[in-house]
Every structure is written in structure tokens, then in C-alpha cells.
Design an enzyme around this catalytic site. Sequence first.
Site, PDB file in Angstrom:
ATOM      1  N   ASP A 138       0.838  -1.199   0.000  1.00 35.22           N
ATOM      2  CA  ASP A 138       0.000   0.000   0.000  1.00 35.22           C
ATOM      3  C   ASP A 138       0.871   1.246   0.000  1.00 35.22           C
ATOM      4  OD1 ASP A 138      -2.061   1.809   0.150  1.00 35.22           O
ATOM      5  OD2 ASP A 138      -2.492   1.452   2.265  1.00 35.22           O
ATOM      6  N   ASP A 337      -1.881   6.192  -6.425  1.00 31.30           N
ATOM      7  CA  ASP A 337      -2.175   5.330  -5.277  1.00 31.30           C
ATOM      8  C   ASP A 337      -2.393   3.887  -5.708  1.00 31.30           C
ATOM      9  OD1 ASP A 337      -2.800   4.669  -2.589  1.00 31.30           O
ATOM     10  OD2 ASP A 337      -4.936   4.844  -3.029  1.00 31.30           O
TER      11      ASP A 337
END
Length: 450
Positions: A138, A337
Site C-alpha cells: 500500500d 495510489d
Amino acid sequence: MVSVKKLLLLVLCIYHSLPARAGDYKVLATGSQKAEAVCGEALVTPSSSSGATVQLSHRYGPCSPVASTDGPSIGELLRRDQLRAEYIERKFSSGNDELEQSAAVTVPTNLGEALDTLEYVITVGIGSPAVKQTMIIDTGSDVSWVQCKPCPVPPCHAPNGSLFDPAKSTTYVPFSCSSAACTQLGGDGNGCSRSQCQYIVRYGDGSNTTGTYGSDTLALAVTSTVSKFQFGCSHNEDGFDDQTDGLMGLGGDVESLVSQTAATYGKAFSYCLPATTSTPGFLTLGAPNSTSGFVTTPMLRSKTAPTFYRLLLEDIRVGGSPLGISPTVFTAGSVMDSGTVITRLPTRAYSALRSAFRARMTKYPKAPPLSPFDTCYDFTGLDNVTIPSVALVFGGGAVVDLDANGIILEDCLAFAGTSGLSLIGNVQQRTLEVLHNVGQSVFGFRSAAC
């Protein structure tokens, strides 16, 4: 003598019979042409031979090292994705008290079940001797954590019977409450128990993970290890039923793996997300040997939200033609992202993209919308479809041509509009090697890398 009318008709016929330029359209294999799994084949080609590279897989696909599950429905996945997008937008909202909170202890505070939008996993070793751990990656988180003994089952789920046992590792060291590593967690989420630093990661739906913050040896590959890797050892969980062992934070703040390995790898990493769940990608720590083959654009950072990596989107090309979007539309920048699924664009930009895309897809019947998608098609009975190319134009003139699987998702245009900050999701990043050279403040993109 040929009349002007007949000559004009002849010219028009020739024009319409000419094939479109190769770069204007792409061929997309539909669901009826599912790719055969090739997990064991060496299809990945990282650009760095000196960095540390690990295989990356889609968590729900046949190449995943964790137990096979169907995963959430596409509707549920997109609902959770919207929660994540809203959370990131709030992190950049002016005047919001959230901006002052430590990203380390709010990873991410209001994300809730949107944690399950995180789709890609790596397998590493932690401890001496090393214990295999399958961890979600992440770029929107900093603190890494894994499930550790002792932890009751439930709430810990021991997906592979591989709960990490710090007592059996000769290199594990818990941090003291007064240590610098404990202090940098900040906020009110860290604590102290029996003179050992405690961390807590809370989620908006009430789920959480808590435990001891310490360090141990991290094995990324046979010849690539990180000593004194800082991570959370989770001894208590609530609200999780995932099959992975933990999470690897690749954000930009001090607790992330990227920051911890800066002295070795220069605070740079790249990854390639595969086109489908049936093929592998890679994650590499370290900058490439050469940026030849990459297009580059400046990386933007924010003091109020240091976790996230931003860049400036300037325009979009559809079928080779620029949309000519006003620069003022993108002044807030865009967040790159890995945990957001689809790309969200400011309303004016998305409207222009949608109109241009629809105009080139008139030969296909429309299908009902699938929220948040409003441009969907019926490809029933078709093995392949031809779609217009889509390219993102970033600051400095970097043009990034998207893979066909980065344009269409579930037979819909894989973009959505937003009234806030734009986000570049992982669908649009597929098959690209996305370089985050944090030390040099540069993004790089290399096509067809996996």
C-alpha cells in the site's frame, strides 16, 4: 470529365476506407477470452538489476500465494473504493483537523472496509530463521504490520498457519516506550505496556489491529535482506477475516519501508501491476540502472499529508487526440495510489473524456451503468473488442499510454468523476513500471513491463 460531385464522393470513400492509426485504438480481450494462468513463468522484467525485487500478485487471482477466495463483488469493491477515495481527499482538504494527525496511527483512520480495495500482495520473510509472510502492499500507508503470536484464533486468523512468533526469532527486538521509533509514531495511538512500545491501527468501521512495535530482519529475496526492519507485531485484532498475513507500507513518511531502506536503496521503488489476475508483476526497491525507456514527471509532496505521492496531470488523449482540458482543472494535482482501484478525475475532465470515448464507441450497444461507472457496453458474444486508446499527459510533457486493461473494467470505462482531488488508480497503472524516485522527487513510467 469527372464532375466535382463525383470526385468529392470518391475522396470521401477513400478517406473512410483508410484504417485508423495503430496508436489510436487498442484490442481488448473480453471475458470470454480469459487468460490462462502463467504464474510460474518469468514474465516480469524489472528495470533495476541492483535493487531488491520480489514477485507481486493479485490477491484474489490464481497466482496469489494465499488461499484462493472469490473476493468481494465488483459492486462491493467499488463501494469500498469510493470510501478510500473520500478518505484521501479529506487528507488534503484545507482546514481539516485530520491533516495534523499522524499517518502512522491512522492507516487510514476513516477508511473502514475500504482496506479490502488493496489488491496486490508480496511474500517476504521476517525473523531469524525467516518465516514467510504474505503482505498487502500500500503506497497510501506507512506502518507495516503482521499477525504475531500470541494472538487468539479468532480474532487472528492464521491463514497459512504462519503467525509470526517473535519469541522464536533471534533477531527480534521490541522497542522501548522511550525509543525514537516509538516516539515517531506520534498522536494518541501509540502506548506502552510492560516497558514495550505499543501501536494501534484503527479503521472507521471499528476494526483495528494492536500490538508491539519492534524490529527484525526482513528478507525480500535470497540475497536481499533488511536488518532492523521496523513493524507492528499484531497481538489483537477485531473485524478482520482476510487471508493475508499483514500489510507493507510503501508511503512517504518516516515509518514506511521506503524510508527505512533509503540508505541502501536511495529512497526509490517501482512496481508493475499485471494486466490480469492470471499473471505476475513485481515490486523493486531501488532506482533503475537507467531511466532509458521511462517517461518522467516531477513528484509533488505535501507536508500536511507526507504519506501520499502526487503528480500534475495536464491533459488526456483519446484516440490520439488531446482533449485540450484547461490547466486550471488539475491545479490540485493528482495522487498516485496503489490501493485505489479506479482513476477519479475532476468533473470537467471526466466529462470531456467520456464524450470523446463514447463518440468512438458507437458501434457497440450500451449497457446499464454500474455505479460509479456511467459508460458501459454490451460485449456479449465478442471475443475481442476495439477501443480507443487513452493516454494521460503529465507535467513536463510525459505521455503515458494506458494498456487496454487499464481503460475498460467490467465492460465499462474505468474512470469516474469527482468534485475534489483526482486519483490515479491501480487499474490505470496496469502493465506499467511505475517508478517512485522519492529521493529525486521524480515519477517514471515504462510501458509493457509485465
